[in-house]
Scaffold this motif. Structure first.
Motif, PDB file in Angstrom:
ATOM      1  N   ALA A 258       7.482  29.505  73.390  1.00 56.89           N
ATOM      2  CA  ALA A 258       8.725  30.251  73.154  1.00 56.89           C
ATOM      3  C   ALA A 258       9.681  30.099  74.336  1.00 56.89           C
ATOM      4  CB  ALA A 258       8.408  31.722  72.906  1.00 56.89           C
ATOM      5  N   VAL A 259       9.178  30.287  75.544  1.00 55.18           N
ATOM      6  CA  VAL A 259      10.017  30.209  76.739  1.00 55.18           C
ATOM      7  C   VAL A 259      10.065  28.792  77.296  1.00 55.18           C
ATOM      8  CG1 VAL A 259      10.347  31.134  79.075  1.00 55.18           C
ATOM      9  CG2 VAL A 259       9.500  32.614  77.253  1.00 55.18           C
ATOM     10  N   GLY A 260       8.959  28.055  77.128  1.00 54.50           N
ATOM     11  CA  GLY A 260       8.914  26.678  77.602  1.00 54.50           C
ATOM     12  C   GLY A 260       8.138  26.480  78.880  1.00 54.50           C
ATOM     13  N   HIS A 261       7.570  27.554  79.452  1.00 53.24           N
ATOM     14  CA  HIS A 261       6.837  27.450  80.713  1.00 53.24           C
ATOM     15  C   HIS A 261       5.421  26.947  80.477  1.00 53.24           C
ATOM     16  CE1 HIS A 261       9.593  30.897  82.345  1.00 53.24           C
ATOM     17  NE2 HIS A 261      10.238  29.776  82.139  1.00 53.24           N
ATOM     18  N   VAL A 262       4.843  26.366  81.541  1.00 58.43           N
ATOM     19  CA  VAL A 262       3.450  25.920  81.514  1.00 58.43           C
ATOM     20  C   VAL A 262       2.793  26.358  82.811  1.00 58.43           C
ATOM     21  CG1 VAL A 262       1.931  23.900  81.629  1.00 58.43           C
ATOM     22  CG2 VAL A 262       3.812  23.948  79.982  1.00 58.43           C
ATOM     23  N   ASP A 263       1.604  26.977  82.721  1.00 59.60           N
ATOM     24  CA  ASP A 263       0.853  27.415  83.890  1.00 59.60           C
ATOM     25  C   ASP A 263      -0.264  26.417  84.189  1.00 59.60           C
ATOM     26  OD1 ASP A 263       2.498  29.583  83.890  1.00 59.60           O
ATOM     27  OD2 ASP A 263       0.978  31.032  83.245  1.00 59.60           O
ATOM     28  N   VAL A 264      -0.387  26.062  85.494  1.00 60.40           N
ATOM     29  CA  VAL A 264      -1.340  25.039  85.926  1.00 60.40           C
ATOM     30  C   VAL A 264      -2.178  25.596  87.075  1.00 60.40           C
ATOM     31  CG1 VAL A 264      -1.615  22.673  86.753  1.00 60.40           C
ATOM     32  CG2 VAL A 264       0.345  23.256  85.302  1.00 60.40           C
ATOM     33  N   LEU A 265      -3.479  25.326  87.029  1.00 58.28           N
ATOM     34  CA  LEU A 265      -4.357  25.764  88.110  1.00 58.28           C
ATOM     35  C   LEU A 265      -4.160  24.913  89.358  1.00 58.28           C
ATOM     36  CD1 LEU A 265      -7.781  26.400  86.326  1.00 58.28           C
ATOM     37  CD2 LEU A 265      -6.244  28.118  87.300  1.00 58.28           C
ATOM     38  N   THR A 266      -4.123  25.576  90.510  1.00 62.02           N
ATOM     39  CA  THR A 266      -4.129  24.898  91.806  1.00 62.02           C
ATOM     40  C   THR A 266      -5.501  25.114  92.445  1.00 62.02           C
ATOM     41  OG1 THR A 266      -3.351  26.848  93.001  1.00 62.02           O
ATOM     42  CG2 THR A 266      -1.676  25.402  92.046  1.00 62.02           C
ATOM     43  N   GLY A 267      -5.590  24.836  93.733  1.00 61.59           N
ATOM     44  CA  GLY A 267      -6.861  25.028  94.413  1.00 61.59           C
ATOM     45  C   GLY A 267      -7.248  26.480  94.569  1.00 61.59           C
ATOM     46  N   ASP A 268      -6.256  27.392  94.520  1.00 65.35           N
ATOM     47  CA  ASP A 268      -6.591  28.801  94.726  1.00 65.35           C
ATOM     48  C   ASP A 268      -5.841  29.758  93.811  1.00 65.35           C
ATOM     49  OD1 ASP A 268      -4.014  28.730  95.709  1.00 65.35           O
ATOM     50  OD2 ASP A 268      -4.488  29.665  97.639  1.00 65.35           O
TER      51      ASP A 268
END
Length: 320
Positions: A258-268
């Motif tokens: 809906a908003v277009g954002h994507v969440d991605v895991l980092t090292g912490d």
């Protein structure tokens, strides 16, 4: 009416326009060294300032010797003027860093990458050494958790526009500035586009700083989805992210269509991608990265995947 001091301006980068603005108000700018044609060159020509496109060191030295200006001002030049020039005519340099710290190149980028609390504009007397010479003027600019290189350059350019002429006048009056303490000197190396590759195993703060440091006119931070390069133009740390005991850095954990954002895991932690680009076209991240099965990887992993795919295709082709 007394004649204005004659100043030659040398500038190749994005700082030169505000330098020209500052100098034209109080000096006769007798020349500008700048290759190509852009808004800065157009502004100079409209004001009757002669422009030399040849920025080679030998050509610049010849121009200084021919023009015999009262002062030479450098605002973004990638060569060091030789000793016989800087001793023959007052030479002033504009450096976007708190000298004697951060001598060298890409100083604002490095300051953000390194998590510095501030940077600065420094106007100093030129010597035949890298960013050495007495400091005529220095003003700090704070860096915060949302600072981008583009925004910081805007602030520094504004300071240059306001204060550069004062520093030049001081030098013409005989002021050699405050000597730099060599014991405090640090250096920053040049950066190349490949330095923008994201290592998702690093901390969220580290990846976020890299993205912000490569804002604006600089080659952006980037990663790979499969074998396709994706430039990360804007991102923010997720402060209320769930805790992942099972963590694969680079793995997509949320796609907000809906908003277009994507969440991605980092090292912490988690970094939220707000704007990305592929093939120089800007996109909503969710339009390119569509599944929580996706993983963003390094260029080495992308190249290995390409080789494996080609090898598999070759084996199919030659299998009896």
């Amino acid at each position: 009416m007394p004649e204005l001091p004659r100043v030659l301006l040398i500038g190749l980068g994005s700082t030169t326009g505000s330098a020209l603005d500052a100098l034209m108000d109080r000096f006769e700018v007798c020349g500008l060294v700048r290759p190509g044609f852009d808004g800065v060159v157009s502004m100079a020509l409209d004001a009757g300032v002669p422009v030399q496109a040849d920025a080679r060191l030998s050509a610049v030295v010849d121009l200084i010797e021919n023009l015999r200006p009262d002062a030479v001002v450098v605002s973004s030049y990638d060569r060091i003027l030789p000793g016989h020039v800087v001793t023959a005519v007052p030479c002033i340099n504009v450096h976007y860093a708190p000298l004697p710290r951060y001598r060298g190149r890409a100083t604002v980028n490095w300051a953000i990458i390194n998590g510095e609390e501030s940077t600065a504009i420094t106007v100093h007397c030129l010597e035949p050494d890298l960013d050495a010479g007495g400091i005529l003027l220095q003003h700090a600019v704070p860096l915060g958790p949302e600072s981008t290189t583009g925004a910081v350059y805007d602030q520094l350019n504004d300071l240059q526009r306001r204060f550069l002429a004062d520093a030049v006048e001081r030098r013409l009056a005989g002021d050699r500035g405050e000597p730099q303490d060599e014991a405090d000197a640090t250096y920053s190396c040049s950066r190349v586009p490949a330095d923008g590759e994201i290592d998702w195993s690093r901390s969220t703060a580290t990846v976020d700083r890299l993205v912000r440091a490569l804002d604006g006119p600089f080659p952006p931070a980037f990663t790979f989805l499969g074998t396709d390069r994706i430039d990360v133009l804007r991102a923010v740390p997720v402060t209320d992210a769930p805790t992942y005991a099972g963590r694969i850095p680079g793995r997509v954990i949320r796609v907000d269509r809906a908003v277009g954002h994507v969440d991605v895991l980092t090292g912490d932690g988690v970094l939220r991608l707000l704007e990305v680009a592929s093939s120089a076209q800007s996109h909503r991240p969710a339009d390119l990265i569509t599944s929580v099965r996706h993983q963003l990887v390094s260029g080495a992993e992308a190249r290995l995947a390409t080789l494996e795919r080609r090898l598999a295709a070759y084996e199919v082709e030659v299998r009896p």
